[in-house]
Design a protein around this motif. Structure first.
Motif, mmCIF file in Angstrom:
data_model
loop_
_atom_site.group_PDB
_atom_site.id
_atom_site.type_symbol
_atom_site.label_atom_id
_atom_site.label_comp_id
_atom_site.label_asym_id
_atom_site.label_seq_id
_atom_site.Cartn_x
_atom_site.Cartn_y
_atom_site.Cartn_z
ATOM 1 N N ALA A 15 0.826 -1.207 0.000
ATOM 2 C CA ALA A 15 0.000 0.000 0.000
ATOM 3 C C ALA A 15 0.863 1.260 0.000
ATOM 4 O O ALA A 15 0.528 2.262 -0.651
ATOM 5 C CB ALA A 15 -0.930 -0.012 1.207
ATOM 6 N N ILE A 16 1.979 1.217 0.719
ATOM 7 C CA ILE A 16 2.902 2.359 0.731
ATOM 8 C C ILE A 16 3.490 2.577 -0.658
ATOM 9 O O ILE A 16 3.545 3.701 -1.163
ATOM 10 C CB ILE A 16 4.026 2.125 1.757
ATOM 11 C CG1 ILE A 16 3.477 2.073 3.180
ATOM 12 C CG2 ILE A 16 5.091 3.220 1.640
ATOM 13 C CD1 ILE A 16 4.468 1.545 4.200
ATOM 14 N N VAL A 17 3.942 1.491 -1.271
ATOM 15 C CA VAL A 17 4.534 1.582 -2.605
ATOM 16 C C VAL A 17 3.527 2.166 -3.596
ATOM 17 O O VAL A 17 3.863 3.052 -4.398
ATOM 18 C CB VAL A 17 5.032 0.202 -3.077
ATOM 19 C CG1 VAL A 17 5.434 0.247 -4.549
ATOM 20 C CG2 VAL A 17 6.197 -0.267 -2.217
ATOM 21 N N THR A 18 2.294 1.699 -3.539
ATOM 22 C CA THR A 18 1.259 2.196 -4.457
ATOM 23 C C THR A 18 1.090 3.704 -4.341
ATOM 24 O O THR A 18 0.932 4.407 -5.343
ATOM 25 C CB THR A 18 -0.082 1.496 -4.167
ATOM 26 O OG1 THR A 18 0.066 0.095 -4.413
ATOM 27 C CG2 THR A 18 -1.191 2.042 -5.049
ATOM 28 N N LYS A 19 1.128 4.225 -3.120
ATOM 29 C CA LYS A 19 0.965 5.668 -2.919
ATOM 30 C C LYS A 19 2.180 6.463 -3.374
ATOM 31 O O LYS A 19 2.050 7.515 -4.000
ATOM 32 C CB LYS A 19 0.675 5.964 -1.446
ATOM 33 C CG LYS A 19 -0.756 5.641 -1.035
ATOM 34 C CD LYS A 19 -1.037 6.103 0.370
ATOM 35 C CE LYS A 19 -2.507 5.932 0.716
ATOM 36 N NZ LYS A 19 -3.376 6.845 -0.046
#
Length: 199
Positions: A15-19
């Protein structure tokens, strides 16, 4: 910005990478299945990761194994799993990473709700979470070259509720998107020495 996300293959890490990858160069790091392999319990592995990625603007950690089990049967060896995997692992990422961070860069570590809201079988995990929070608060006043350091303390995730509901009786799980947003706040904001609670 050039950002390394350790634990990028986990639920929070993804989720961090996606953001972050929408506007920044993100390098994923994990034991397997990522751009760079890293074992947080190995100093040599951490050093190898930094040598491979070169200079960076931010390091984000969304990983760290901790021991769960009854206090009455926990052994020193069991507890050592938490110390090696989550406490020392994250501290070593900072200590070995200072020279690889650009001026004004940042570290973001991960803690967890159990240090504030205990659960049965969670004493070891709570201990290392509290240790990381204390380290971040103290290290912030000694960071060189305007480098910042924060931590994020997630509640149990909605996405993992089916797996962990029996351990977190009465808790209100949070969506992983809220947790990831706290990491973004740490990386892109201006604060330091903070523990962002997503409870």
């Amino acid at each position: 910005m050039k950002i390394v996300v350790v634990g990028a293959t986990g639920t929070i890490g993804k989720a961090i990478v996606t953001k972050l990858e929408q506007e920044h160069t993100v390098i994923t790091a994990s034991r397997k299945g990522a751009d760079v392999a890293v074992d947080m319990t190995s100093i040599a592995s951490i050093q190898g990761m930094y040598e491979q990625v070169g200079k960076i603007d931010a390091l984000v950690v969304a990983a760290g194994a901790a021991y769960f089990g009854p206090l009455t049967t926990m052994t020193p060896e069991d507890n050592e799993q938490s110390i090696e995997g989550k406490l020392k692992g994250q501290m070593n990422l900072v200590l070995l990473g200072l020279e690889h961070l650009n001026d004004g860069g940042s570290f973001t570590l991960v803690t967890g709700i159990m240090m504030d809201d205990p659960i049965k079988q969670g004493a070891s995990a709570a201990m290392v979470n509290g240790g990381i929070r204390a380290f971040v608060k103290s290290a912030a006043i000694e960071m060189p070259r305007a480098i910042r350091i924060n931590s994020v303390s997630p509640n149990v995730l909605q996405e993992s509720w089916d797996k962990y509901a029996d351990f977190f009786v009465g808790f209100n799980p949070v969506p992983v998107e809220r947790v990831a947003q706290a990491f973004v706040k740490s990386v892109l904001g201006g604060q330091t020495g903070q523990n962002y609670e997503v409870y």
